[in-house]
Design an enzyme around this catalytic site. Structure first.
Site, PDB file in Angstrom:
ATOM      1  N   ASP A  25       0.819  -1.202   0.000  1.00 18.96           N
ATOM      2  CA  ASP A  25       0.000   0.000   0.000  1.00 18.96           C
ATOM      3  C   ASP A  25       0.860   1.263   0.000  1.00 18.96           C
ATOM      4  OD1 ASP A  25      -2.339   1.420   0.019  1.00 18.96           O
ATOM      5  OD2 ASP A  25      -2.734   1.173   2.153  1.00 18.96           O
ATOM      6  N   ASN A  27       1.424   3.352  -2.927  1.00 16.66           N
ATOM      7  CA  ASN A  27       2.031   3.781  -4.200  1.00 16.66           C
ATOM      8  C   ASN A  27       1.545   5.162  -4.637  1.00 16.66           C
ATOM      9  OD1 ASN A  27       3.405   1.357  -4.414  1.00 16.66           O
ATOM     10  ND2 ASN A  27       1.934   0.423  -5.797  1.00 16.66           N
ATOM     11  N   ARG A  29       0.055   7.537  -2.842  1.00 11.87           N
ATOM     12  CA  ARG A  29       0.436   8.602  -1.907  1.00 11.87           C
ATOM     13  C   ARG A  29       1.921   8.932  -2.027  1.00 11.87           C
ATOM     14  NH1 ARG A  29      -1.433   6.024   3.341  1.00 11.87           N
ATOM     15  NH2 ARG A  29      -1.608   4.180   2.013  1.00 11.87           N
ATOM     16  N   ARG A  38      -0.088   9.405 -10.102  1.00  4.77           N
ATOM     17  CA  ARG A  38      -0.181   8.199  -9.286  1.00  4.77           C
ATOM     18  C   ARG A  38       0.485   6.992  -9.956  1.00  4.77           C
ATOM     19  NH1 ARG A  38      -3.714   7.654  -5.091  1.00  4.77           N
ATOM     20  NH2 ARG A  38      -4.227   5.517  -5.726  1.00  4.77           N
ATOM     21  N   HIS A  42       3.037   3.477  -8.894  1.00  3.00           N
ATOM     22  CA  HIS A  42       2.851   2.063  -9.224  1.00  3.00           C
ATOM     23  C   HIS A  42       4.069   1.513  -9.963  1.00  3.00           C
ATOM     24  CE1 HIS A  42      -1.169   2.183  -7.724  1.00  3.00           C
ATOM     25  NE2 HIS A  42      -1.582   3.057  -8.617  1.00  3.00           N
ATOM     26  N   GLU A  72     -12.061  -4.950  -4.895  1.00  5.99           N
ATOM     27  CA  GLU A  72     -12.620  -3.623  -4.660  1.00  5.99           C
ATOM     28  C   GLU A  72     -11.893  -2.528  -5.442  1.00  5.99           C
ATOM     29  OE1 GLU A  72     -13.909  -6.416  -2.060  1.00  5.99           O
ATOM     30  OE2 GLU A  72     -11.840  -5.711  -1.865  1.00  5.99           O
ATOM     31  N   TRP A  74     -11.529  -2.183  -8.499  1.00  7.63           N
ATOM     32  CA  TRP A  74     -12.240  -1.781  -9.714  1.00  7.63           C
ATOM     33  C   TRP A  74     -12.985  -0.467  -9.498  1.00  7.63           C
ATOM     34  CZ3 TRP A  74     -10.901  -4.195 -14.003  1.00  7.63           C
ATOM     35  CH2 TRP A  74     -10.489  -5.526 -13.958  1.00  7.63           C
ATOM     36  N   LEU A 136      11.646 -20.137  -4.314  1.00  6.66           N
ATOM     37  CA  LEU A 136      10.574 -19.323  -3.748  1.00  6.66           C
ATOM     38  C   LEU A 136       9.325 -19.394  -4.624  1.00  6.66           C
ATOM     39  CD1 LEU A 136       9.675 -16.998  -1.737  1.00  6.66           C
ATOM     40  CD2 LEU A 136      10.621 -15.407  -3.425  1.00  6.66           C
ATOM     41  N   ARG A 196      -5.245  -2.359   8.793  1.00  3.69           N
ATOM     42  CA  ARG A 196      -6.358  -3.275   8.568  1.00  3.69           C
ATOM     43  C   ARG A 196      -5.926  -4.279   7.507  1.00  3.69           C
ATOM     44  NH1 ARG A 196      -8.124   1.799   6.750  1.00  3.69           N
ATOM     45  NH2 ARG A 196      -8.044   2.040   4.479  1.00  3.69           N
TER      46      ARG A 196
END
Length: 251
Positions: A25, A27, A29, A38, A42, A72, A74, A136, A196
Site C-alpha cells: 500500500d 504507491n 500517496r 499516481r 505504481h 474492490e 475496480w 521461492l 487493517r
C-alpha cells in the site's frame, strides 16, 4: 499438497517466516507527495516487488504472497485501473523469464475472468513456464478478495461432496482455497500506514503475526523487510497454548 489449518493443527515454527504475505500500500500517496502522477508510484512499486522477491529468496522464505489488485480496486478511476492492467502486462513480459532463471515459481490467484484474454493467456503461460521451479513461490493476488476466496471454496466443496448433506469440515474446505498449495502465512506486512487487512486472506490469516509500517511500498526495501522479520522473531507464537507450555517444550 494441502496444508492443515492453524486452527486444527499447530504448524511448524521457524525463525525465518516460511510464508510472508504483503499488502503493498501507498504507491499513489508516494507519488502525490512528490507531485508525480499516481502511476509513477505504481511503476516504482514494481521495482520494490523485484527487491522483495530477491530478498525473500536469499533469506530462505519459501512463499511470498503479494496483494496486487483487490476485487474492490475496480472502484478506482477507470484511467488508473487501465494503467494498472498495462503495468501488469509489462511486468509479466519483463520479469517471468528472470524468475524462471532463478528457480522461482509464479502463481496468480483471484477471479481472473474479468481480465482481458491477452492478460489471462500471459498469466497461464507464466504459470506453466515456472510450474516445476522449486525455489521461492511468489503468489500475486489479482482481482482477489478474502470473501470471494471463501465463497468459491465453499461452492467447490459442496459440489465435490454431495453426499455430505450440509455437514462439512475444514479439511474438506482446505483443498478448494485459492492458496491451498501454501502453508498459512507466518508474517503479514502492510505498508503505507493503514492498520487493517482489507479483505485479504481472511481465512488464512487466523494465526498470522501482523506487522504494520508507515513506509510507503515504493520505499519498502531490504532493510524494511529485515525490520519486519526481526519484529516477527520477537513474537511468541502460542496457537492457543500458554506461555508455560511453550517454555516447557523448548526447555
Amino acid at each position: 499438497m494441502t496444508y492443515s489449518s492453524s486452527t486444527t493443527a499447530v504448524p511448524e515454527i521457524a525463525r525465518v517466516p516460511r510464508h510472508v504475505a504483503i499488502i503493498m500500500d501507498g504507491n499513489g500517496r508516494w507519488a502525490t507527495k512528490r507531485f508525480l502522477p499516481r502511476v509513477a508510484g505504481h511503476v516504482k512499486g514494481v521495482a520494490a516487488v523485484r527487491d522483495a522477491v530477491e530478498a525473500c529468496s536469499l533469506r530462505g522464505v519459501e512463499y511470498l504472497t503479494l496483494f496486487a489488485f483487490s476485487s474492490e480496486n475496480w472502484r478506482r478511476p477507470a484511467e488508473e485501473v487501465s494503467l494498472l492492467m498495462k503495468l501488469f502486462v509489462t511486468a509479466l513480459e519483463r520479469e517471468v523469464s528472470k524468475m524462471h532463471a532463478n528457480d522461482i515459481r509464479l502463481k496468480v490467484v483471484g477471479d481472473l475472468s474479468r481480465f482481458d484474454a491477452k492478460l489471462q493467456d500471459m498469466i497461464a503461460s507464466a504459470e506453466r513456464k515456472t510450474a516445476d521451479n522449486r525455489g521461492l513461490t511468489v503468489t500475486v493476488c489479482a482481482n482477489y478478495g478474502g470473501r470471494w476466496d471463501i465463497m468459491q471454496a465453499v461452492n467447490k466443496m459442496v459440489a465435490a461432496h454431495p453426499e455430505a448433506g450440509g455437514e462439512f469440515t475444514e479439511e474438506q474446505l482446505a483443498p478448494h482455497l485459492a492458496l491451498a498449495y501454501a502453508p498459512e502465512p507466518d508474517l503479514f506486512i502492510r505498508t503505507g500506514g493503514e492498520e487493517r487487512i482489507s479483505n485479504f486472506l481472511l481465512w488464512q490469516l487466523a494465526y498470522t503475526e501482523l506487522y504494520f509500517t508507515e513506509t510507503y511500498w515504493p520505499d519498502f526495501n531490504i532493510e524494511s523487510l529485515d525490520a519486519a522479520i526481526a519484529s516477527y522473531q520477537q513474537r511468541e507464537r502460542r496457537f492457543g497454548r500458554t506461555g508455560a507450555q511453550l517454555a516447557e517444550k523448548t526447555s
